[in-house]
Design a protein around this motif. Sequence first.
Motif, PDB file in Angstrom:
ATOM      1  N   UNK A 280     -18.140 -11.966  16.262  1.00 43.41           N
ATOM      2  CA  UNK A 280     -19.472 -11.093  16.337  1.00 43.41           C
ATOM      3  C   UNK A 280     -19.931 -11.461  17.855  1.00 43.41           C
ATOM      4  N   UNK A 281     -19.403 -12.441  18.618  1.00 40.34           N
ATOM      5  CA  UNK A 281     -19.994 -12.400  19.855  1.00 40.34           C
ATOM      6  C   UNK A 281     -18.980 -11.896  20.774  1.00 40.34           C
ATOM      7  N   UNK A 282     -17.601 -11.673  20.512  1.00 40.59           N
ATOM      8  CA  UNK A 282     -16.898 -11.101  21.592  1.00 40.59           C
ATOM      9  C   UNK A 282     -15.999  -9.963  21.159  1.00 40.59           C
ATOM     10  N   UNK A 283     -15.896  -8.974  22.086  1.00 48.91           N
ATOM     11  CA  UNK A 283     -15.105  -7.597  21.713  1.00 48.91           C
ATOM     12  C   UNK A 283     -14.326  -7.143  22.969  1.00 48.91           C
TER      13      UNK A 283
ATOM     14  N   UNK B 116     -11.167 -10.994  34.172  1.00 53.84           N
ATOM     15  CA  UNK B 116     -12.522 -10.260  34.564  1.00 53.84           C
ATOM     16  C   UNK B 116     -12.706  -9.671  32.989  1.00 53.84           C
ATOM     17  N   UNK B 117     -11.919  -9.439  32.206  1.00 52.21           N
ATOM     18  CA  UNK B 117     -12.223  -8.635  31.037  1.00 52.21           C
ATOM     19  C   UNK B 117     -12.731  -9.578  29.904  1.00 52.21           C
ATOM     20  N   UNK B 118     -11.921 -10.723  29.882  1.00 51.95           N
ATOM     21  CA  UNK B 118     -12.198 -11.788  29.002  1.00 51.95           C
ATOM     22  C   UNK B 118     -12.289 -13.439  29.521  1.00 51.95           C
ATOM     23  N   UNK B 119     -13.106 -13.706  30.245  1.00 48.83           N
ATOM     24  CA  UNK B 119     -13.055 -14.856  31.170  1.00 48.83           C
ATOM     25  C   UNK B 119     -12.868 -15.986  30.025  1.00 48.83           C
ATOM     26  N   UNK B 120     -13.425 -15.845  28.868  1.00 49.17           N
ATOM     27  CA  UNK B 120     -13.475 -17.086  28.107  1.00 49.17           C
ATOM     28  C   UNK B 120     -12.166 -17.194  27.341  1.00 49.17           C
TER      29      UNK B 120
ATOM     30  N   UNK C 260       3.266 -18.430  34.348  1.00 48.45           N
ATOM     31  CA  UNK C 260       2.405 -19.315  34.464  1.00 48.45           C
ATOM     32  C   UNK C 260       2.426 -20.023  33.302  1.00 48.45           C
ATOM     33  N   UNK C 261       3.527 -20.612  32.681  1.00 46.76           N
ATOM     34  CA  UNK C 261       3.681 -20.957  31.431  1.00 46.76           C
ATOM     35  C   UNK C 261       3.820 -22.576  31.560  1.00 46.76           C
ATOM     36  N   UNK C 262       3.430 -23.277  32.491  1.00 42.13           N
ATOM     37  CA  UNK C 262       3.633 -24.742  32.354  1.00 42.13           C
ATOM     38  C   UNK C 262       2.272 -25.356  32.166  1.00 42.13           C
ATOM     39  N   UNK C 263       1.834 -24.953  30.925  1.00 41.32           N
ATOM     40  CA  UNK C 263       0.618 -25.492  30.317  1.00 41.32           C
ATOM     41  C   UNK C 263       0.938 -26.549  29.126  1.00 41.32           C
ATOM     42  N   UNK C 264       0.582 -27.792  29.339  1.00 39.79           N
ATOM     43  CA  UNK C 264       0.888 -28.836  28.270  1.00 39.79           C
ATOM     44  C   UNK C 264       0.413 -28.406  26.857  1.00 39.79           C
ATOM     45  N   UNK C 265       1.140 -28.595  25.825  1.00 41.23           N
ATOM     46  CA  UNK C 265       0.897 -28.281  24.570  1.00 41.23           C
ATOM     47  C   UNK C 265      -0.457 -29.254  24.064  1.00 41.23           C
ATOM     48  N   UNK C 266      -0.728 -30.149  24.391  1.00 40.24           N
ATOM     49  CA  UNK C 266      -1.897 -31.132  24.358  1.00 40.24           C
ATOM     50  C   UNK C 266      -3.039 -30.206  24.813  1.00 40.24           C
ATOM     51  N   UNK C 267      -2.731 -29.590  25.734  1.00 41.00           N
ATOM     52  CA  UNK C 267      -4.109 -28.613  25.996  1.00 41.00           C
ATOM     53  C   UNK C 267      -4.167 -27.492  25.331  1.00 41.00           C
ATOM     54  N   UNK C 268      -2.848 -26.449  25.167  1.00 45.42           N
ATOM     55  CA  UNK C 268      -3.080 -25.293  24.621  1.00 45.42           C
ATOM     56  C   UNK C 268      -3.154 -25.322  23.000  1.00 45.42           C
ATOM     57  N   UNK C 269      -2.743 -26.385  22.148  1.00 44.79           N
ATOM     58  CA  UNK C 269      -2.807 -26.648  20.884  1.00 44.79           C
ATOM     59  C   UNK C 269      -4.123 -26.516  20.279  1.00 44.79           C
ATOM     60  N   UNK C 270      -5.115 -26.657  21.159  1.00 40.59           N
ATOM     61  CA  UNK C 270      -6.526 -26.660  20.817  1.00 40.59           C
ATOM     62  C   UNK C 270      -7.156 -25.165  20.850  1.00 40.59           C
ATOM     63  N   UNK C 271      -6.367 -24.375  21.488  1.00 37.51           N
ATOM     64  CA  UNK C 271      -6.745 -22.766  21.845  1.00 37.51           C
ATOM     65  C   UNK C 271      -6.876 -22.304  20.380  1.00 37.51           C
ATOM     66  N   UNK C 272      -8.019 -21.334  20.157  1.00 36.42           N
ATOM     67  CA  UNK C 272      -8.101 -20.572  19.050  1.00 36.42           C
ATOM     68  C   UNK C 272      -7.407 -19.129  19.413  1.00 36.42           C
TER      69      UNK C 272
END
Length: 266
Positions: A7-10, A66-70, A78-90
Amino acid sequence: MIFNINNDHKIDIDKLLAIAKQAGAGILKVYNDDPENSSVTYKADESPLTLADSVSHQIIAAGLAALTPEIPLLSEEGKNIPYEERKAWDYYWCVDPLDGTKEFIKRNGEFTVNIALIYKDKPVLGVIYVPVTGIMYFGGSKIGSWKIAADGGVKHLFLSPKIDNWTAVGSRTHSSDEEAALLAKYNVTNIISAGSSLKFCMIAEGSAQVYYRHGPTMEWDTAAGHAIAIYSGAYMAMPNGEPFVYNKPSLLNSSFICSISRVIAE
């Protein structure tokens, strides 16, 4: 066309497609300015990396920010993101700035820009742009899958599973005996090859009916094509029928089957 995340993001699809086109233009500048591909280097696994990969990544990263800063970004470059960080991503963007680098080096035109939006472990939106031809594919939940020709013509991609004789599509650079053995079990009368994520597009538009990949890929290799295929009505899963998921602890994919109807490699 608008893609509703919630409802908040398009997401304005036209703006997203414009980012893919801008990345494609950046790739073509390198492609046309560097006919000898002298800018090719090699990663630790000996897979090639070109200046065009980096240029495309920078364009896409800036455009999506710019399109979806959130929404966070996971990209091959740019793949070196720890799983402990990205596992919380919806939600997150899963991007391959230049899919088919080997095709780029061979100069056969069969390389693409891949941008996918993942919700938890499933692609909900995918964009594939073919810089050399100017053809755009996109597909998403509740909007279906579409093809935009270079002249601007728009076609809704919707599959019919009622096809007796199947065409199989496979990789130009990756094939296996296991793939041949699977295809022999079904009514496959023709086998063709294509580079990059174009194989998923061929499933989505009905020019091929099954794509079996035995062996590893990375999540950014498949995410956009996965979305375009399934939202055209195709089926995609692991060979044993289990769901093919994303944002795993390891970004390495297992084998998969993408087809117009359920196929299991027994």
